[in-house]
Design a protein around this motif. Sequence first.
Motif, PDB file in Angstrom:
ATOM      1  N   ARG A 159      -4.314   4.357   4.235  1.00 52.55           N
ATOM      2  CA  ARG A 159      -3.494   3.442   3.553  1.00 52.55           C
ATOM      3  C   ARG A 159      -4.358   3.059   2.183  1.00 52.55           C
ATOM      4  NH1 ARG A 159      -3.636  -1.368   6.138  1.00 52.55           N
ATOM      5  NH2 ARG A 159      -5.051  -0.303   7.783  1.00 52.55           N
ATOM      6  N   ARG A 160      -3.536   3.170   1.155  1.00 54.84           N
ATOM      7  CA  ARG A 160      -4.099   3.105  -0.125  1.00 54.84           C
ATOM      8  C   ARG A 160      -3.481   1.825  -0.820  1.00 54.84           C
ATOM      9  NH1 ARG A 160      -7.944   6.647  -2.277  1.00 54.84           N
ATOM     10  NH2 ARG A 160      -7.886   8.652  -1.104  1.00 54.84           N
ATOM     11  N   LYS A 161      -4.248   0.960  -1.488  1.00 53.37           N
ATOM     12  CA  LYS A 161      -3.911  -0.373  -2.051  1.00 53.37           C
ATOM     13  C   LYS A 161      -2.994   0.311  -3.276  1.00 53.37           C
ATOM     14  CE  LYS A 161      -5.849  -4.113  -2.341  1.00 53.37           C
ATOM     15  NZ  LYS A 161      -6.823  -5.250  -2.775  1.00 53.37           N
ATOM     16  N   LEU A 162      -1.812  -0.190  -3.666  1.00 54.93           N
ATOM     17  CA  LEU A 162      -1.017   0.114  -4.808  1.00 54.93           C
ATOM     18  C   LEU A 162      -1.955  -0.161  -6.254  1.00 54.93           C
ATOM     19  CD1 LEU A 162       2.602  -1.122  -3.682  1.00 54.93           C
ATOM     20  CD2 LEU A 162       1.728   1.360  -3.958  1.00 54.93           C
TER      21      LEU A 162
ATOM     22  N   TRP B  18       0.680  -1.211   0.080  1.00 56.16           N
ATOM     23  CA  TRP B  18       0.011   0.070   0.112  1.00 56.16           C
ATOM     24  C   TRP B  18       0.750   1.199  -0.064  1.00 56.16           C
ATOM     25  CZ3 TRP B  18      -0.173  -3.143   4.558  1.00 56.16           C
ATOM     26  CH2 TRP B  18       0.506  -2.773   5.703  1.00 56.16           C
ATOM     27  N   SER B  19       0.478   2.480  -0.284  1.00 52.49           N
ATOM     28  CA  SER B  19       0.982   3.591  -0.157  1.00 52.49           C
ATOM     29  C   SER B  19       0.210   4.411   1.026  1.00 52.49           C
ATOM     30  CB  SER B  19       0.842   4.674  -1.467  1.00 52.49           C
ATOM     31  OG  SER B  19      -0.396   4.758  -1.717  1.00 52.49           O
ATOM     32  N   THR B  20       0.709   5.660   1.327  1.00 50.82           N
ATOM     33  CA  THR B  20      -0.024   6.181   2.436  1.00 50.82           C
ATOM     34  C   THR B  20      -0.364   7.883   2.145  1.00 50.82           C
ATOM     35  OG1 THR B  20       2.085   6.815   3.275  1.00 50.82           O
ATOM     36  CG2 THR B  20       1.035   4.867   4.297  1.00 50.82           C
TER      37      THR B  20
ATOM     38  N   GLU C  56      -7.479   1.657  -3.922  1.00 49.53           N
ATOM     39  CA  GLU C  56      -8.330   1.204  -3.158  1.00 49.53           C
ATOM     40  C   GLU C  56      -8.145   1.569  -1.360  1.00 49.53           C
ATOM     41  OE1 GLU C  56     -10.922  -2.698  -1.564  1.00 49.53           O
ATOM     42  OE2 GLU C  56      -9.446  -2.949  -3.152  1.00 49.53           O
ATOM     43  N   VAL C  57      -8.638   2.124  -0.748  1.00 49.50           N
ATOM     44  CA  VAL C  57      -8.759   2.701   0.717  1.00 49.50           C
ATOM     45  C   VAL C  57      -8.811   1.451   1.660  1.00 49.50           C
ATOM     46  CG1 VAL C  57      -9.335   3.938   2.572  1.00 49.50           C
ATOM     47  CG2 VAL C  57      -9.372   4.845   0.379  1.00 49.50           C
ATOM     48  N   LEU C  58      -7.636   0.946   2.338  1.00 48.04           N
ATOM     49  CA  LEU C  58      -7.542  -0.075   3.078  1.00 48.04           C
ATOM     50  C   LEU C  58      -7.808   0.361   4.491  1.00 48.04           C
ATOM     51  CD1 LEU C  58      -4.184  -1.915   1.485  1.00 48.04           C
ATOM     52  CD2 LEU C  58      -6.844  -2.589   1.263  1.00 48.04           C
TER      53      LEU C  58
END
Length: 786
Positions: A627-630, A585-587, A634-636
């Motif tokens: 946190r977003r899926k690479l 994920w990215s932030t 999508e927001v995790l």
Amino acid sequence: MASNQHPRSAGPRPAPPSPRTVLERLAAGVSRGTRITHTEHLPPRLGRHADWPEPIRAEVIEAVQAAGIERPWEHQARTAEHALRGTSVVVATGTASGKSLAYALPVLSALLDGSEAPNGRGTTALYLAPTKALAADQRRALGELAAPLGNAVRPAVYDGDTPVEEREWVRQYANYVLTNPDMLHRGLLPAHPRWSSFLRALRYVVVDECHTYRGVFGSHVAQVLRRLRRIAARYGAEPVFLLASATAAEPGTAATRLTGVPITEITEDTSPRGELAFALWEPPLTELRGERGAPVRRTATAETAELLTDLAVQRVRTVAFVRSRRAAELISMIAQERLAEVDRSLAGRVAAYRGGYLPEERRALERALHTGELLGLAATTALELGVDVSGLDAVLLAGYPGTRASLWQQAGRAGRQGQGALAILIARDDPLDTYLVHHPEALFRQPVETTVLDPDNPYVLAPHLCAAAAEIPLTESDFPLFGPSAAELIRHLEQRKLLRRRGSAWYWTRRERAADLTDIRGEGGQPVQVVEAGTGRLLGTVDASAAHTTVHEGAVHLHQGRSYVVQQLDLEESVALVEEASPPWSTMARDTTAIAVLETDTEVPWGDGRLCFGSVEVTNQVVSYLRRKLLTGEVLGETKLDLPPRTLRTRAVWWTVTEDQLDAARISPEVLPGALHAAEHAAIGMLPLFATCDRWDIGGVSVPLHRDTLLPTVFVYDGHPGGAGFAERAFHTAREWLAATREAIAACECESGCPSCIQSPKCGNGNDPLHKRGAIRLLAELLKGG
């Protein structure tokens, strides 16, 4: 010194396919073709030559001809003629039009004259570039061009990377010094007595890529140049300014404001140009749902990485320009992984290039791109500014770069040897990008923007008055040089005991260096060092202003294709400790913002409401991160943060609406917060079409009942202390700006709002509440009264 006039090759290679053929290959496959919303074909253009200006030394003409340039283009000759007559001039023509040669001709001729003086340095010249990379590239190109002139021309780079043992030689012997505004501000001007022989002979000051000096950075550079003129005058010099710019509206006016001296403009481009195929590309919608159930479009980052991979497989040399350091790293990493699956030998021929790298890393990447060792590069705008990357076949733009001037500057990186070129603008999920790929006339038919800067910003001017006083005590005769508010500010600085008056002059009397009072890039504060916790290795730096949002605890930080997770952010020590990790994920940081009106400078009726411009105080606090899926976005999940609030005094434009206007727009109390919030988001997204900024330079707040206006109010403010001129530009173009905002929302294909129209990637409230149809009705009613 790159120009279509003297192509240099990195070695023989097969002729690349035509831009149209490359684009057809990229568009092949399921759903690919539908992603191209428009293709603009710019035909090739023939050049127009001129005779060499008569005062140019014969030796210089011979050196230029030895480099393969038989005659100058007309705009080059006109620029040189103005310079030789002692007239300051700006040449604002397209990329690869030979602007470097236009100012090199008079400079080299003058240096040759000066070399005949008894000390060999009867004439000197100063070159300013916005980046170290550009100065180093110009030093190399100038050295090649001036080689036949022997020791008469002695160019040298003077910046933070220059070894200490070389600096004294530069001060004493170099007659063409290449540096950047930061080093001029911190190094050269405060030490002017040591530079006296250089300054005494200063004939020309070259300001390259001057369109980049905008907003707060441009305002600081304007004051640095005024300090330079003041010190040069002290040594009896009155240099001529030679400026080079990408195509821009009113470049002479902007250059005059930047330098403080009258500037003549040259805008007709008489150089030849190869064919350019320019495609607008919109990534498809995915099946995923984002915040509030909004449809999610495939990210420009993922799309760009895929296209960069495909182009590398075709052996098409490409630079992908991106908006952030993180995106440069991510695109490079994804492309390398995909290329390894196709041909392992290709994986190492794609890399990232961005600010924050160590000097030796940047130089190695520039060499590899120049020689053709690299097939693809994911780069931030650090590579946009004139670095000679001859031989490129294609440019990818991962998102609109903020201004049409930058768009054409980046697109012009390809085809610099006269061959055909391909440029592709890949839209981000953003109101402005979506608007542009469906309104190509806004890119291809409208003039470029006027450069916005405000040298009179007191937050900018005050520290430069202190720096000027430390260099040479200030007197009332200096006030006109620094602008109309200088006299009042000097007295204010005297009250704060930053300056002390003795007789008729003001002195800097403190122990610390006055030049250290400000960071001219508007970044504010000491950069935060990113350090690997286990080894203590310095990975790079992050601007202090960005630390809260990019290296907070838990943030994912990318460097050289590796990902790290921030373990601790120490704001007092300006250090972020990280550990290598590869989370999927990215932030993205979330924040909250409140705003108070300090003073209203100007207001005009706007229907029943008011349109206002003035000073405000903004209080901002980062409160959490997502946190977003690479790749999918999508927001995790969301994690709370405990960071201190920050306050900002700046300039803003705001508009109010009355109860009658709300009734006419059928806006109920339940709909009002979402309608205002949606209009605010979209207006911020669209402002870069009217001012030389991007959405990260500005902020906004919408309030159903604001305590200062006592009405529903939308604010859009400059994200820099004292303002940057963007909000003022918004005030003066409000009707066009808000009309485009309404059209962008109404034209979006989504049902109730998405990132392409009213959702913002930096919204502190998680894009809640938002009401798309309410925003359309509200703006339509507002425009009736504007």
